[in-house]
Each structure stands twice: as structure tokens, then as C-alpha cells.
Design a protein around this motif. Structure first.
Motif, short mmCIF file in Angstrom:
data_model
loop_
_atom_site.label_atom_id
_atom_site.label_comp_id
_atom_site.label_asym_id
_atom_site.label_seq_id
_atom_site.Cartn_x
_atom_site.Cartn_y
_atom_site.Cartn_z
N ASN A 61 8.01 14.47 -7.44
CA ASN A 61 8.80 15.94 -7.93
C ASN A 61 9.94 15.85 -8.65
N TRP A 62 10.70 15.02 -8.61
CA TRP A 62 11.79 14.59 -9.60
C TRP A 62 11.42 14.22 -10.71
N PHE A 63 10.40 13.29 -10.69
CA PHE A 63 9.96 12.75 -12.00
C PHE A 63 9.35 14.11 -12.83
N LEU A 64 8.67 14.67 -12.09
CA LEU A 64 7.94 15.84 -12.84
C LEU A 64 9.04 16.95 -13.25
N ASP A 65 10.01 17.08 -12.47
CA ASP A 65 11.06 18.09 -13.12
C ASP A 65 11.73 17.41 -14.31
N ASP A 66 11.68 16.34 -14.52
CA ASP A 66 12.35 15.57 -15.91
C ASP A 66 11.54 15.69 -16.70
N VAL A 67 10.01 15.24 -16.57
CA VAL A 67 9.29 15.17 -17.72
C VAL A 67 8.36 16.80 -18.25
N THR A 68 8.62 17.56 -17.31
CA THR A 68 7.63 18.70 -17.59
C THR A 68 8.47 19.95 -17.70
N GLY A 69 9.67 19.91 -16.99
CA GLY A 69 10.61 21.19 -17.01
C GLY A 69 9.95 22.35 -16.18
N ARG A 110 0.86 -1.32 0.04
CA ARG A 110 -0.06 -0.05 0.09
C ARG A 110 0.89 1.25 0.02
N LEU A 111 1.90 1.25 0.48
CA LEU A 111 2.92 2.14 0.53
C LEU A 111 2.50 3.64 1.19
N THR A 112 1.36 3.43 2.14
CA THR A 112 0.67 4.55 2.58
C THR A 112 1.47 5.49 3.67
N GLU A 113 2.69 4.36 4.33
CA GLU A 113 3.26 5.29 5.17
C GLU A 113 4.76 5.83 4.54
N GLN A 114 4.77 5.81 3.27
CA GLN A 114 5.77 6.43 2.46
C GLN A 114 5.51 7.47 1.53
N ILE A 115 4.40 8.19 1.83
CA ILE A 115 3.90 9.09 1.01
C ILE A 115 5.00 10.44 0.80
N TYR A 116 5.45 10.75 1.99
CA TYR A 116 6.72 11.79 1.86
C TYR A 116 7.58 11.48 0.65
N ASP A 117 8.28 10.12 0.75
CA ASP A 117 9.13 9.78 -0.18
C ASP A 117 8.65 9.57 -1.69
N ILE A 118 7.32 9.06 -1.69
CA ILE A 118 6.74 9.17 -2.98
C ILE A 118 6.46 10.33 -3.59
#
Length: 174
Positions: free
Chosen positions: A162-170, A149-157
Motif C-alpha cells: 500500500n505504501w509503495f502504491l501510494d508513492d508510485v501511483t499517487g 515463503r512469507l505466507t504468514e506475513q501477508i498483512y505486513d506485505i
């Protein structure tokens, strides 16, 4: 200048369109001025029907797409990416790939960038499945200390998103 990318979320089998992970990631995307939506698949257990719904929703859009999916939603997003134009990126959480008896249904993605986040303690989708997929499709892979579920890892996700969006959107975080 082209339209801002459209971020479309696909939830997992047991979840809903605006669960805690999707709501948190949607806020990250909205803070960058991106258009955000989440498809409601509740009551639809067949992944093929979910893919058809996602394709029908996104096909008429005249803008770059970023598809985000969790578990079965990851499978759905990857499958839809092969049928939609201008998919700039796939961001997948514990995607349901290479599941026993369904390995031949694992989609071949078509996206400019692929990133996966998977928990080492996932007892639903083996972490090795994401390692295999990342290797085969040269996807970015973030293995973290979490369950399915990764619910305890929302900060990391959100950090990885954010990094992903930096790369794909500029478009940088405001």
C-alpha cells in the motif's frame, strides 16, 4: 490524463500465478482501480525464458508499469525492468539476487522506485543478499520476521505494498 498503471506479478519457481501472496496484493491494487495481471511461468525453470515472456507480455502496453515479483520472480521483474519502457516501480519479495554461482546474473534494475520485503529467517535466499541489493540500488528495504515463503506475513506485505502504491501511483486506497 495517462492510463492507470498496469501491475504485473511474477511468481517464484515453486509457486503459481495466483498464489496467496499475489492474490492478496492483487486485491490491494484492484481496490485502487489499477489494472492487474499475473504471468504463468509454471514449467519454465529458466529465468531468462521467464524474462523474455514478461517482456513480450508488457512491451506492447501503452501505460506505466509496476512490476511485482517473488523469489525468482523478483529476479525476473528486475531483469525485465531494464528492457521495458516506463517502469515506475519494482516491488520485490525475497528476490533471488546474488545467488552463489549466479552472482553475475543479478540484474541491474531500471525503475523509478524499488521496494524489497525479505524475511530474516529465509533459508533459500540469504537476507544479506537483499541488504546488498538495496544498498547498491538505493532501494527501500523492509526486513521482517519471516521465512522465504512469507505466507504468514501477508498483512505486513500488503501494508508495505500500500505504501509503495501510494508513492508510485499517487492513487490512494479507496
Amino acid at each position: 490524463m495517462s492510463a492507470a498503471p498496469y501491475v504485473c506479478f511474477s511468481h517464484g519457481k515453486e509457486s503459481g500465478p495466483w498464489g496467496s501472496k499475489i492474490a492478496a496484493m492483487a486485491e490491494v491494487a484492484r481496490d485502487r482501480g489499477l489494472v492487474v495481471d499475473s504471468i504463468d511461468y509454471r514449467g519454465m525453470d529458466d529465468p531468462r525464458a521467464r524474462v523474455e515472456k514478461l517482456v513480450a507480455h508488457c512491451a506492447p502496453l501503452d501505460r506505466p508499469l509496476l512490476l511485482v515479483g517473488s523469489s525468482m520472480g523478483g529476479h525476473v521483474a528486475a531483469a525485465a525492468s531494464a528492457r521495458l519502457p516506463d517502469v515506475r516501480g519494482l516491488f520485490l519479495l525475497a528476490p533471488a539476487f546474488f545467488m552463489p554461482g549466479y552472482e553475475e546474473h543479478t540484474p541491474v534494475p531500471q525503475a523509478g522506485r524499488i521496494a524489497i520485503v525479505h524475511g530474516w529467517r529465509d533459508d533459500v535466499v540469504p537476507p544479506e543478499n537483499s541488504v546488498r541489493f538495496a544498498r547498491e540500488y538505493r532501494a527501500g528495504l523492509h526486513m521482517i520476521d519471516g521465512d522465504h515463503r512469507l505466507t504468514e506475513q501477508i498483512y505486513d506485505i500488503n501494508r508495505f505494498f500500500n505504501w509503495f502504491l501510494d508513492d508510485v501511483t499517487g492513487v490512494r486506497d479507496r
